[in-house]
Each structure stands twice: as structure tokens, then as C-alpha cells.
Design a protein around this motif. Structure first.
Motif, PDB file in Angstrom:
ATOM      1  N   ASN A  28       0.956   5.841  -6.565  1.00  0.00           N
ATOM      2  CA  ASN A  28       0.562   6.798  -7.586  1.00  0.00           C
ATOM      3  C   ASN A  28       0.265   8.251  -7.661  1.00  0.00           C
ATOM      4  O   ASN A  28       0.141   9.430  -7.900  1.00  0.00           O
ATOM      5  CB  ASN A  28      -0.963   7.313  -6.281  1.00  0.00           C
ATOM      6  N   ASN A  29       1.195   9.323  -6.591  1.00  0.00           N
ATOM      7  CA  ASN A  29       2.324  10.438  -6.589  1.00  0.00           C
ATOM      8  C   ASN A  29       2.786  11.236  -7.963  1.00  0.00           C
ATOM      9  O   ASN A  29       2.844  11.795  -8.336  1.00  0.00           O
ATOM     10  CB  ASN A  29       2.595  10.706  -5.150  1.00  0.00           C
ATOM     11  N   GLU A  79       0.824  10.903 -10.711  1.00  0.00           N
ATOM     12  CA  GLU A  79       0.076  12.486 -10.475  1.00  0.00           C
ATOM     13  C   GLU A  79       0.799  13.724 -10.967  1.00  0.00           C
ATOM     14  O   GLU A  79       0.468  14.347 -12.509  1.00  0.00           O
ATOM     15  CB  GLU A  79      -1.113  12.680  -9.551  1.00  0.00           C
ATOM     16  N   VAL A 137       0.634  -1.366   0.468  1.00  0.00           N
ATOM     17  CA  VAL A 137       0.082  -0.259  -0.026  1.00  0.00           C
ATOM     18  C   VAL A 137       0.670   1.237  -0.011  1.00  0.00           C
ATOM     19  O   VAL A 137       0.752   1.766  -0.473  1.00  0.00           O
ATOM     20  CB  VAL A 137      -0.908   0.034   0.820  1.00  0.00           C
ATOM     21  N   GLN A 138       1.547   1.298   1.065  1.00  0.00           N
ATOM     22  CA  GLN A 138       2.786   2.256   1.092  1.00  0.00           C
ATOM     23  C   GLN A 138       3.591   2.319  -0.552  1.00  0.00           C
ATOM     24  O   GLN A 138       3.628   3.585  -0.954  1.00  0.00           O
ATOM     25  CB  GLN A 138       3.929   2.212   1.923  1.00  0.00           C
ATOM     26  N   GLU A 139       4.042   1.235  -1.025  1.00  0.00           N
ATOM     27  CA  GLU A 139       4.818   2.011  -2.397  1.00  0.00           C
ATOM     28  C   GLU A 139       3.545   2.277  -3.914  1.00  0.00           C
ATOM     29  O   GLU A 139       4.136   2.697  -4.300  1.00  0.00           O
ATOM     30  CB  GLU A 139       5.653   0.226  -2.193  1.00  0.00           C
ATOM     31  N   SER A 140       2.183   1.287  -3.613  1.00  0.00           N
ATOM     32  CA  SER A 140       1.218   2.056  -4.271  1.00  0.00           C
ATOM     33  C   SER A 140       0.512   3.706  -3.842  1.00  0.00           C
ATOM     34  O   SER A 140       1.167   4.225  -5.168  1.00  0.00           O
ATOM     35  CB  SER A 140      -0.220   1.152  -4.027  1.00  0.00           C
ATOM     36  N   VAL A 141       1.003   4.564  -3.448  1.00  0.00           N
ATOM     37  CA  VAL A 141       0.715   5.516  -2.446  1.00  0.00           C
ATOM     38  C   VAL A 141       2.280   6.353  -3.100  1.00  0.00           C
ATOM     39  O   VAL A 141       1.626   7.500  -4.347  1.00  0.00           O
ATOM     40  CB  VAL A 141       0.611   5.879  -1.554  1.00  0.00           C
ATOM     41  N   LYS A 142       3.140   5.563  -2.811  1.00  0.00           N
ATOM     42  CA  LYS A 142       4.127   6.466  -3.443  1.00  0.00           C
ATOM     43  C   LYS A 142       4.183   6.786  -4.798  1.00  0.00           C
ATOM     44  O   LYS A 142       5.310   7.719  -5.496  1.00  0.00           O
ATOM     45  CB  LYS A 142       5.518   5.759  -3.161  1.00  0.00           C
TER      46      LYS A 142
END
Length: 164
Positions: free
Chosen positions: A142-143, A146, A135-140
């Protein structure tokens, strides 16, 4: 030699007098402290008696109560020592029973949680840690996406619409 002996003798007498004075002062201080200690013990006994008396009144309203303004003497309470002690023991027993019930509840809850935890093995927790990391990697990621999308929209002059 006689003069040296005389000087030593006078010096010893002075030392003895100083030590006697110190002993006298310390003895006086000891007596004062013992007196203070006795007074404080009496005061604590009186306060404990009042405390026991108040608890006894709260638990048992059948007992005759002293008027509000009247001070309760410790001797009076000691005359009723058995009744005070019995009410104090009753209070202690009630508190012990209450604590035992709470202990039983907490023990039962602890056993239930242990049984629930026993069903989960180490692999489960490792999988949860892996999921957290993912999840942490996917958030990074996604950022980063963007940022790239904003750069592309700025380069080509396209308006960036809010995500649905």
C-alpha cells in the motif's frame, strides 16, 4: 653457633609476643562483637514482641490495650506468650486461608485457560503468523502504491484527493 641460636631465640620471643598481642586484640574484638550480638538479639526480640503485640491489638480489640505513650516490655509480652502466640497463629491461619483461596482461584483460571488453549492447535498459530506476515506485506505494498500514485499525479498535474 651460640650467637645464631641466641638470635633465633630472641626472634622467636618477639614473634610470640606479637602473636600474643594479636590474640589478645582478637579476643577483645570477639568479646565486643559477642556483646553487640547479644544486644542486637535483645533489640530484635523487643521489636518482634512489639510487632506481635501490635498485630494482636489490631486483630483482637477485646484484649486490654496499653496506653499510647506506654512502652510495651518484652517480659510483659512473654508473660502473655500463649495469648500472643495464639493471636499470631490466628493471624497466620487467616493469611494461609486467604492465600489458599487465591491459589484455588488462580488454579481454576489456569485450568480454564489450558482447556481453552487445548482447543487451538499448532496450525492455528501458524495461520495467525501467516496472517501477520500478509498484513505487513500488504502495508508495504500500500505504501508503494501511494508513492506511485503521488508520482503519477505529479507527472500529469492532477490533484491527489484524500482516500475516502
Amino acid at each position: 653457633m651460640y650467637n645464631n641460636l641466641q638470635r633465633r631465640y630472641i626472634k622467636e620471643i618477639k614473634t610470640n609476643q606479637e602473636q600474643n598481642e594479636t590474640i589478645k586484640n582478637l579476643t577483645i574484638k570477639i568479646h565486643e562483637l559477642e556483646h553487640n550480638l547479644r544486644e542486637q538479639r535483645q533489640r530484635t526480640e523487643q521489636l518482634e514482641c512489639k510487632k506481635v503485640s501490635k498485630k494482636a491489638r489490631a486483630v483482637s480489640e477485646k484484649r486490654s490495650q496499653t496506653p499510647e505513650g506506654e512502652a510495651t516490655s518484652c517480659r510483659h509480652i512473654y508473660k502473655k506468650k500463649e495469648s500472643c502466640c495464639s493471636t499470631y497463629l490466628e493471624l497466620l491461619l487467616k493469611e494461609i486461608k486467604k492465600l489458599k483461596k487465591e491459589n484455588e482461584k488462580l488454579s481454576a483460571e489456569r485450568r480454564a485457560l489450558r482447556n481453552e488453549l487445548a482447543g487451538l492447535d499448532k496450525d492455528f498459530f501458524e495461520e495467525i503468523e501467516d496472517l501477520k506476515h500478509a498484513v505487513q506485506e500488504s502495508v508495504k505494498l500500500n505504501n508503494q502504491y501511494e508513492k506511485c500514485l503521488k508520482q503519477i499525479s505529479a507527472i500529469y498535474g492532477l490533484p491527489l484527493t484524500a482516500p475516502l
